[in-house]
Design a protein around this motif. Structure first.
Motif, short mmCIF file in Angstrom:
data_model
loop_
_atom_site.label_atom_id
_atom_site.label_comp_id
_atom_site.label_asym_id
_atom_site.label_seq_id
_atom_site.Cartn_x
_atom_site.Cartn_y
_atom_site.Cartn_z
N THR A 57 6.70 7.75 -15.47
CA THR A 57 7.22 6.48 -15.90
C THR A 57 7.62 6.62 -17.57
O THR A 57 8.17 5.75 -18.08
CB THR A 57 6.37 5.35 -15.43
OG1 THR A 57 5.21 5.47 -16.15
CG2 THR A 57 6.50 4.95 -14.24
N GLN A 58 6.50 7.84 -18.18
CA GLN A 58 6.72 7.77 -19.59
C GLN A 58 6.74 9.14 -19.92
O GLN A 58 5.73 9.66 -20.61
CB GLN A 58 5.66 7.01 -20.14
CG GLN A 58 5.60 6.84 -21.65
CD GLN A 58 4.92 5.93 -22.21
OE1 GLN A 58 3.84 5.80 -21.63
NE2 GLN A 58 5.05 5.41 -23.48
N LYS A 68 8.41 8.73 -32.36
CA LYS A 68 7.63 8.16 -30.99
C LYS A 68 6.28 8.88 -31.25
O LYS A 68 6.12 9.83 -31.86
CB LYS A 68 8.37 8.73 -29.68
CG LYS A 68 8.56 10.09 -29.73
CD LYS A 68 9.16 10.56 -28.26
CE LYS A 68 9.03 11.79 -28.11
NZ LYS A 68 7.60 12.49 -27.46
N ASP A 79 8.05 11.26 -22.16
CA ASP A 79 8.32 11.72 -23.39
C ASP A 79 6.80 11.57 -24.25
O ASP A 79 6.77 11.90 -25.38
CB ASP A 79 9.14 10.62 -24.36
CG ASP A 79 10.66 10.87 -23.61
OD1 ASP A 79 10.96 11.73 -23.24
OD2 ASP A 79 11.55 10.01 -24.06
N THR A 80 5.86 11.01 -23.78
CA THR A 80 4.75 10.96 -24.33
C THR A 80 3.56 11.72 -23.46
O THR A 80 3.51 11.50 -22.29
CB THR A 80 3.93 9.50 -24.65
OG1 THR A 80 5.14 8.71 -25.40
CG2 THR A 80 2.60 9.51 -25.23
N TYR A 115 1.81 14.52 -18.26
CA TYR A 115 2.82 13.38 -18.47
C TYR A 115 2.70 12.47 -17.38
O TYR A 115 2.57 12.81 -16.22
CB TYR A 115 4.30 13.97 -18.68
CG TYR A 115 5.14 14.33 -17.55
CD1 TYR A 115 5.66 13.55 -16.61
CD2 TYR A 115 4.84 15.67 -17.30
CE1 TYR A 115 6.53 13.98 -15.43
CE2 TYR A 115 5.45 16.06 -15.93
CZ TYR A 115 6.14 15.30 -15.30
OH TYR A 115 6.74 15.76 -13.89
#
Length: 129
Positions: free
Chosen positions: A48-49, A4, A51-52, A45
């Motif tokens: 809704t996302q 990712k 991890d990125t 961050y």
């Protein structure tokens, strides 16, 4: 093997201004903030996302001169409706580089603008997103 995108790092001139911009304009949240002898850093961050992330870096003693083009060319954000998003961000004070969205290679549309540190930012409306 890459699994990712971890984060995109952006050199900033003013940490407070940058955090406010990414928080108030785009809705990012600060996960971690700290500094060492050389740098101040913040990781942001989207709910809704998570991890990125975006890593904001302010060099306490700059090691060189940064240019507008920088090492990272741009940071892109996916939007569902680019026309609606353009109006929303115009209301937040964003000035876009072009007056209308441009086509992408995949048949979607995109538009560019600059963040508070002259970082190049992009909104992308993908087809079938």
């Amino acid at each position: 093997m890459i699994t990712k995108v971890e984060h995109i790092a952006i050199i900033v001139k003013d940490m407070e201004k940058s955090i406010l911009f990414y928080s108030e304009v785009f809705g990012f949240k600060v996960r971690l903030r700290g500094k060492n002898a050389n740098r101040e850093m913040a990781f942001l961050y989207l709910g809704t996302q998570p991890d990125t992330e975006i890593e904001l870096i302010r060099d306490i003693e700059p090691i060189g001169e940064y240019t507008r083009s920088g090492i990272v060319n741009h940071l892109a954000f996916t939007v569902k409706d680019i026309n609606q998003s353009i109006q929303y961000f115009k209301n937040k004070g964003i000035d876009f580089i072009s007056s209308v969205p441009q086509p992408t290679l995949e048949g979607g549309r995109m538009i560019l603008f600059y963040g508070p540190n002259d970082e190049l930012l992009q909104l992308v409306e993908r087809i079938n997103a």
